[in-house]
Design a protein around this motif. Sequence first.
Motif, PDB file in Angstrom:
ATOM      1  N   GLY A 164       1.001  -1.202   0.047  1.00  0.00           N
ATOM      2  CA  GLY A 164      -0.001   0.092   0.016  1.00  0.00           C
ATOM      3  C   GLY A 164       0.728   1.059  -0.070  1.00  0.00           C
ATOM      4  N   LYS A 165       0.174   2.412  -0.266  1.00  0.00           N
ATOM      5  CA  LYS A 165       0.938   3.582  -0.171  1.00  0.00           C
ATOM      6  C   LYS A 165       1.684   3.907   1.024  1.00  0.00           C
ATOM      7  N   ASP A 166       1.345   3.414   1.970  1.00  0.00           N
ATOM      8  CA  ASP A 166       1.928   3.740   3.498  1.00  0.00           C
ATOM      9  C   ASP A 166       3.064   2.721   3.642  1.00  0.00           C
ATOM     10  N   ASN A 167       3.583   1.954   2.863  1.00  0.00           N
ATOM     11  CA  ASN A 167       4.665   1.240   2.756  1.00  0.00           C
ATOM     12  C   ASN A 167       4.658   0.060   3.868  1.00  0.00           C
ATOM     13  N   ARG A 168       3.718  -0.004   4.508  1.00  0.00           N
ATOM     14  CA  ARG A 168       3.664  -0.966   5.591  1.00  0.00           C
ATOM     15  C   ARG A 168       2.551  -1.842   5.480  1.00  0.00           C
ATOM     16  N   THR A 169       1.482  -1.473   4.744  1.00  0.00           N
ATOM     17  CA  THR A 169       0.404  -2.288   4.457  1.00  0.00           C
ATOM     18  C   THR A 169       0.415  -3.274   3.299  1.00  0.00           C
ATOM     19  N   LEU A 170       0.269  -4.615   3.380  1.00  0.00           N
ATOM     20  CA  LEU A 170       0.328  -5.622   1.941  1.00  0.00           C
ATOM     21  C   LEU A 170      -1.078  -5.817   1.875  1.00  0.00           C
ATOM     22  N   TYR A 171      -1.285  -5.753   0.331  1.00  0.00           N
ATOM     23  CA  TYR A 171      -2.642  -6.257  -0.046  1.00  0.00           C
ATOM     24  C   TYR A 171      -2.254  -7.632  -0.862  1.00  0.00           C
ATOM     25  N   VAL A 172      -2.838  -8.645  -0.590  1.00  0.00           N
ATOM     26  CA  VAL A 172      -2.477 -10.096  -0.724  1.00  0.00           C
ATOM     27  C   VAL A 172      -3.706 -10.879  -1.128  1.00  0.00           C
ATOM     28  N   THR A 173      -3.412 -11.561  -2.436  1.00  0.00           N
ATOM     29  CA  THR A 173      -4.381 -12.450  -2.741  1.00  0.00           C
ATOM     30  C   THR A 173      -4.062 -14.011  -2.576  1.00  0.00           C
ATOM     31  N   ALA A 174      -5.073 -14.645  -2.366  1.00  0.00           N
ATOM     32  CA  ALA A 174      -4.888 -15.912  -2.054  1.00  0.00           C
ATOM     33  C   ALA A 174      -6.361 -16.759  -2.087  1.00  0.00           C
ATOM     34  N   GLN A 175      -6.151 -18.183  -2.552  1.00  0.00           N
ATOM     35  CA  GLN A 175      -7.112 -19.017  -2.746  1.00  0.00           C
ATOM     36  C   GLN A 175      -7.823 -19.313  -1.366  1.00  0.00           C
ATOM     37  N   ASP A 176      -9.288 -19.511  -1.363  1.00  0.00           N
ATOM     38  CA  ASP A 176      -9.688 -19.228  -0.170  1.00  0.00           C
ATOM     39  C   ASP A 176     -11.242 -19.691  -0.152  1.00  0.00           C
ATOM     40  N   VAL A 177     -11.400 -21.064  -0.043  1.00  0.00           N
ATOM     41  CA  VAL A 177     -12.591 -21.623   0.316  1.00  0.00           C
ATOM     42  C   VAL A 177     -13.572 -21.578  -1.293  1.00  0.00           C
ATOM     43  N   GLY A 178     -12.706 -21.711  -2.151  1.00  0.00           N
ATOM     44  CA  GLY A 178     -13.396 -21.742  -3.657  1.00  0.00           C
ATOM     45  C   GLY A 178     -13.282 -20.371  -4.240  1.00  0.00           C
TER      46      GLY A 178
END
Length: 684
Positions: free
Chosen positions: A337-351
């Motif tokens: 994220g723009k705050d350089n501390r938060t990550l936006y993550v994708t992952a498989q998750d119950v279909g």
Amino acid sequence: MKKTAIILAIASAGLSMSAQAANPEPFTVQHLVKINKLHSPALSNSGSKIVYAVKKIDAEGESSSDLYIKDLSQADSKAKQLTSVKGTEHSVAFAADDQAIYFLAGRSGSSQLYKLPLTGGEAIQVSDFPLDVEGFKLSQDGTQVVMNMRVFPECKDLKCSEDKFTAEQERKSSGREYKQLMVRHWDTWSDHSRSHLFVAKLNGEKITTAVDVTAGLDTETPPKPFSGMEEVTFTPDGKHLVYGAKAPSKDQAWITNYDLWQVPVTGGDAVNLTEANKAWDANPTFSADGRYLAYLAMTKPGFEADRYRIMLRDTVTGQEKEVAPLWDRSASSLTFGKDNRTLYVTAQDVGQVTVFEVNTQFGDVKTVYNDGSNSVVGVTNEKIIINHKSLVQPGDLYSMNLDGQGIKQLTQVNQEKLAEIKFGEFEQFSFKGWNNEEVHGYWIKPSDYKAGQKYPIAFLVHGGPQGSFGNSFSSRWNAQLWAGAGYGVVMIDFHGSTGYGQEFTDSITQDWGGKPLEDLQKGLTAVTKQQKWLDETRTCALGGSYGGYMMNWIQGNWSDGFNCLVNHAGLFDMRSMYYVTEELWFPEYEFGGTYENNKELYEKFNPVNYTENWKTPMLVIHGEKDFRVPYGQGLAAFSLMQRKGIPSELLIYPEENHWILNPDNLEQWYANVLGWMDRWTEKK
């Protein structure tokens, strides 16, 4: 079909689910091969503009692909077409000042880098190499570019590699010579070239030379066959590159030890940043301020489906930690994220493939959006831009607030085509499978469903085996095509599937024919009890790769379960399979070692050992360029059934690999598959 936030966003964008043609048609493969495809989306650095490509296929099957730009700062802005040149532009990136975009195209006869000013004017060719540029990435300040090209490691310059490629094409003999594995990968025999990384300055002059920062290395970067430039990045100060690759060695065919390497942009010796981890490391991602390097790391050597953990390295202190170690999902992408501390993550998750927000300081994980299959295109101070797909949506761009609220549809690349199509209603279900544990699946009603009628079942079994048939839209195994043909579709994410926690995924290893078969049996029983419109007396099971293996396993271990089977690229004999597949790490991990060292387990779950029970009619399909599961496996299954007098047919594709990619072949594939199923389920 549940009314999700995305579906409501579609309605607000002017395409309600009821805003269809007067007589929409059930979905067919002819519709599928003409679906427009959105690709190469890129968000500007300011977050105010987005560029994307659309590959359009007309009624005659002719395709074209062009770039479009949309102003995100204006609420009702319309997308504008940027290019109209014949051919395909792809792999788009914005210049640092957002006044131009870079992309790859084959306009000069080979794939090269181009720059298109957004203030007006024609695209300018930036690179002019004798070899194809396969991918690229810009430095943060936009003054440098890294490109990957295939070269011969022993060559000192591009001319040498060009001459070697020419000599290979012109030589009169046809034999291929090898001294070590891997000799072929996925669908290609090795010609001894390797993908290397080249760095050059972007100074307004045409690039004709570049520094091979991986010079002399007998290894692939990005790794083959599916990795791209997500495995390569500049350090934020522009002084180094970090890339993913295996160390040059003779054991590359049976290890998964991909490491992250850091090398000066001027070339020189690379430093292994992840030497201590002998498992898979991937996706190096820096925060914009340069303070943190995030990446993904597995912990089990030799295992390709281990949980990808999120690792965070402080580039100032050198300290490293796993972020959210108790989070039981396997991350697939990382975006700061723009705050350089938060990550936006994708992952498989119950279909689904869910977007998560991860706090790198405390490890807190929040669900942002969890319906359908989603990939993050970019993040601004206030918004996340995603590419969203589902079982009824081929793929469009959406924006949402950082908390997942305020979803807005940005593109409608198939608005007119989708209005002509009638999809089947779908729903996720669950039941008690092996060991009384919860197992999930999906059912889809026939698109012309009428209450009170019973429908034959298409029982789809996914491959992997560590995979999932979830809420997404496929250009190959598209479940809605069986619904369009009048079948009730059932898909079960058996033990071993991904997105349900690592223990669930791990449970199939060394038990290929155990827990999964029990789940499939219990799942079919459960769903036919739950959904009375499904006719359990008229069923056909079908699957590819591991799903094809399961068709062979069902033949010997559940021989009265189905009216017919369809086996695409299925494993038939585990002994011969071990010796002819290319990625040896896969069977060696799944079956606890080499065939020589663990014959008992290979033979325990070897379909060829149960052929005395085979009796179900089966259609076998295979591609001759399938080097993952070579076509001899399919031919052997067909030969057996022909010799035993079991009704069987064989469909072989000389130019296809593990997948069917040619649209004409895909139409033939579905015609044969549906015809076979109609015959044996007595579908009128």
